[in-house]
Design an enzyme around this catalytic site. Sequence first.
Site, PDB file in Angstrom:
ATOM      1  N   ASP A 225       0.861  -1.186   0.000  1.00 50.74           N
ATOM      2  CA  ASP A 225       0.000   0.000   0.000  1.00 50.74           C
ATOM      3  C   ASP A 225       0.901   1.241   0.000  1.00 50.74           C
ATOM      4  O   ASP A 225       2.035   1.159  -0.473  1.00 50.74           O
ATOM      5  CB  ASP A 225      -0.964  -0.064   1.194  1.00 50.74           C
ATOM      6  CG  ASP A 225      -2.265   0.678   0.917  1.00 50.74           C
ATOM      7  OD1 ASP A 225      -2.186   1.858   0.537  1.00 50.74           O
ATOM      8  OD2 ASP A 225      -3.356   0.101   1.070  1.00 50.74           O
TER       9      ASP A 225
ATOM     10  N   HIS B  54       2.237   2.062  -3.166  1.00 51.99           N
ATOM     11  CA  HIS B  54       1.293   3.001  -3.770  1.00 51.99           C
ATOM     12  C   HIS B  54       1.786   4.441  -3.697  1.00 51.99           C
ATOM     13  O   HIS B  54       1.018   5.372  -3.868  1.00 51.99           O
ATOM     14  CB  HIS B  54      -0.087   2.865  -3.112  1.00 51.99           C
ATOM     15  CG  HIS B  54      -0.754   1.542  -3.410  1.00 51.99           C
ATOM     16  ND1 HIS B  54      -2.018   1.221  -2.974  1.00 51.99           N
ATOM     17  CD2 HIS B  54      -0.321   0.471  -4.112  1.00 51.99           C
ATOM     18  CE1 HIS B  54      -2.326  -0.007  -3.403  1.00 51.99           C
ATOM     19  NE2 HIS B  54      -1.313  -0.478  -4.083  1.00 51.99           N
TER      20      HIS B  54
END
Length: 391
Positions: free
Chosen positions: A217, A240
């Site tokens: 993430d 991310h």
Amino acid sequence: MCYFHFLISILLLSIFNTSSLAAPPSYNVVSFGAKPDGRTDSTKAFLSAWANACGSPRAATIYVPPGRFFLRNVAFQGPCKNNRITIRIDGTLVAPSDYRVIGNAGNWLFFQHVDGVTLNSGILDGQGTALWACKNSGKNCPSGATSMGFSNCNNIAINGLTSLNSQMYHVVFNGCNNVKLKGVKVLASGNSPNTDGIHVQLSSDVTILNTRISTGDDCVSIGPGTSNLWIENVACGPGHGISIGSLGKDLNEAGVQNVTVKTVTFTGTQNGLRIKSWGRPSNGFARNILFRNAIMKNVQNPIIIDQNYCPDNIGCPGQVSGVKISDVTYQDVHGTSATEVAVNFDCSSKYPCSRIRLEDVKLTYKNQPAAASCSHADGSASGLVQPKGCL
Ligand SMILES: *[C@@H]1O[C@H](CO)[C@@H](O)[C@H](O)[C@H]1NC(C)=O
């Protein structure tokens, strides 16, 4: 004569007992019953070592020797009687591999109401793989524990810590002031859900230096109420990206201001430099943000502001973001985009982004200039800017 010697001894004893020359007490977790075998539950031993260090009226050290120490969820609670506790970890702390044990506990290792804690080296092994598999299979699973959480704390230093395979977030600061992280390493699979590397919210004066983050993430996520955050020399990927947000989930929300992100490299990440907010009413904001000297290597969204975040279209259809984004500078950003649109400003139609600045930005897609897309974004470009701005 004898009496005189006795007096001198008393004098020396009292000097060494009370002066600052005396070494601070050091509490080795093994002497409280911890076992470096990776199996024996050492939770109580760590709590006893903490109780001693925290109860010490002067500086104290907790020592974790080499070896693997199995721990369930542990709360290191303050306030303490001193504000100079050092935790030196030469070994590895190991979480339960069965995610049911701590999967609903919120945090695995949790520091609360502490002031003046320094953590030196050590490895945290969150053993998250079984929980990721559960989540990725679409089953109903516990949300998972953050590997190391700090809540309501001051004056925290973390040097050279490694976090492996956290169930959920790796390291979280919530309500903390004056935090310095240096040389931290974060490692988890690129498809591990919700494993943000470092998350900061409701915190000020946080510095993150010389850090490598590979995770599933956000490498760093910056939540509401963050101010005076400095991030420098970070390698991110997979992951991310570095993300301000999600902001604006709540109607009443503290803003984000004075964030500097400097000298960062993104490799194969979903995003590079991102600001995102929910498409729903809020009084939140993000302002005075500087992104400087970033290298993108095959990044899907190198520069992105997304104010229409609404996962699964629940809770915001037909609404627009109330979050005001202003004074955001992108300076000296170079590299390659994995998609055609390398610069994407998708701002709130009600509160357009203002004073967005692009300076010396060059991003390519398949060896050609990439494209830019702007909606409700005002600002300026200077120096060489490619793709040509749409501000
Ligand atoms: C912004 O934050 C930095 C630390 O990251 C701090 O040194 C500086 O004083 C802050 N600026 C303002 C205007 O608060």
